[in-house]
Design an enzyme around this catalytic site. Structure first.
Site, PDB file in Angstrom:
ATOM      1  N   SER A  43       0.839  -1.201   0.000  1.00 38.52           N
ATOM      2  CA  SER A  43       0.000   0.000   0.000  1.00 38.52           C
ATOM      3  C   SER A  43       0.878   1.258   0.000  1.00 38.52           C
ATOM      4  O   SER A  43       1.775   1.378  -0.827  1.00 38.52           O
ATOM      5  CB  SER A  43      -0.970  -0.058   1.184  1.00 38.52           C
ATOM      6  N   ASP A 157      -5.587  -3.449  -2.893  1.00 40.58           N
ATOM      7  CA  ASP A 157      -4.626  -3.184  -1.832  1.00 40.58           C
ATOM      8  C   ASP A 157      -3.982  -4.459  -1.271  1.00 40.58           C
ATOM      9  O   ASP A 157      -4.678  -5.394  -0.868  1.00 40.58           O
ATOM     10  CB  ASP A 157      -5.346  -2.451  -0.695  1.00 40.58           C
TER      11      ASP A 157
END
Length: 348
Positions: A43, A157
């Protein structure tokens, strides 16, 4: 401090706006003389890690330190037709301008990013191609940032499966892993405001409605006196700031709840959509991180306390960088001692 035969890796974790703390952590490690050979990120950790691996961390830092709320808001290209509240092209195009375009294979340091296959749930390690395509995929927070189409997959993600990528560092050949977990502390502003979210009281055969405890959004029983909301009071934030933009980026749930209270005076209001999303992501990342780190612990774990920074408060870069730096500096003696002990065990 290090000998060339010891491969030190950085595992930079997820955390959205809290991720700017990674910059401070890296700066502190460099001051200590710790030479990092490879970096893996999930991320926001993949974005900061990309800048570091490309030798452009100072450029990223300059951009982050100069951010204000208006710039952050202007980088948010809203649209529900891309699979997320925000498309993400504007912010990542801007990141590419700041740091430059480079392929992972051509970077000075070994680099990898973690993403999640949206349909199979598999953990995907991105090790080739445009580094910002990899970072963009790794940062695609479900519901908020649109997923990325890459190499025949829809990717979201990496925090869904591996919030702090120690395992990727090991796989890339590291000997000694320094991991940074940004999610050791849940959002403190949300916890402080939880008394605003009052569930309706339901009477039972044994307990009257008056005496029945209420359950807040975090599942904690609290006395009715602690959860009573004054309909005349609302939390509208700092009036000197641009109201809508400030509240959207930092305290969106309080803002929208205050608006709803003004409209209908509803005392039994649920948290707002963005509040539910950010709170759920907070909890999910914290729980998954604990599980993954227990199964694959790093040699050093750095955990800056960043609960005061909400996931979308990207304009608070100066504060996040400072917390990351100060946390790491406080661990200096421990970090250097562990590195020295590791070298001795290896007979170097």
């Amino acid at each position: 401090m290090m000998t060339p035969n010891v491969q030190v890796a950085l595992a930079l974790g997820s955390g959205a706006a809290r991720g700017w703390a990674h910059i401070g952590v890296i700066q502190a490690l460099q001051e200590m003389g710790v030479h990092v050979h490879l970096v893996a990120g999930t991320s926001i950790g993949s974005l900061v890690g990309a800048a570091f691996a490309a030798g452009r961390l100072s450029d990223l830092e300059s951009w982050v330190r100069g951010m204000d709320r208006w710039e952050v808001f202007n980088l948010l290209d809203f649209g529900f037709n891309h699979g997320g509240l925000i498309h993400g092209e504007k912010v990542f195009s801007r990141a590419r301008e700041v740091i430059g375009s480079i392929d992972i294979e051509d970077m000075p340091l070994v680099y990898g990013a973690v993403a999640t296959d949206l349909y199979s749930g598999r953990e995907i390690w991105l090790r080739k191609g445009d580094v910002y395509e990899a970072a963009r995929a790794s940062c695609s927070m479900p519901g908020l940032l649109a997923p990325t189409a890459l190499n025949g997959r829809w990717l979201v993600d990496g925090a869904l499966v591996n919030p702090v990528p120690v395992s990727l560092c090991r796989a890339l050949g590291s000997d000694f892993v320094i991991a940074v977990n940004l999610n050791s502390q849940l959002n403190t502003s949300a916890i402080e405001a939880r008394s605003k979210y009052v569930a309706p009281k339901e009477p039972t055969h044994d307990v009257t409605a008056k005496d029945q405890p209420q359950v807040d959004v975090y599942g904690h029983n609290t006395p009715p006196s602690e959860t009573t909301v004054d309909p005349q009071k609302t939390d509208e934030g700092d009036q000197s700031e641009p109201g809508f933009f400030h509240n959207f980026l930092s305290h969106s749930q309080q803002y929208w709840d205050a608006m709803m209270e003004k409209m209908n005076g509803n005392l039994h209001k649920a948290p707002g959509m963005l509040g539910v999303m950010s709170g759920s992501i907070d909890i999910m990342q914290e729980r998954i991180t604990k599980a993954r780190l227990a199964g694959d612990p790093p040699d050093i774990l750095i955990q800056p306390k960043l609960g005061q920074i909400s996931l979308m408060e990207f304009e608070r870069g100066n504060e996040a960088i400072a917390v990351g730096y100060e946390t790491t500096i406080r661990m200096k003696d421990f970090i250097l001692a562990e590195l020295e002990l590791y070298k001795e065990r290896r007979g170097s």
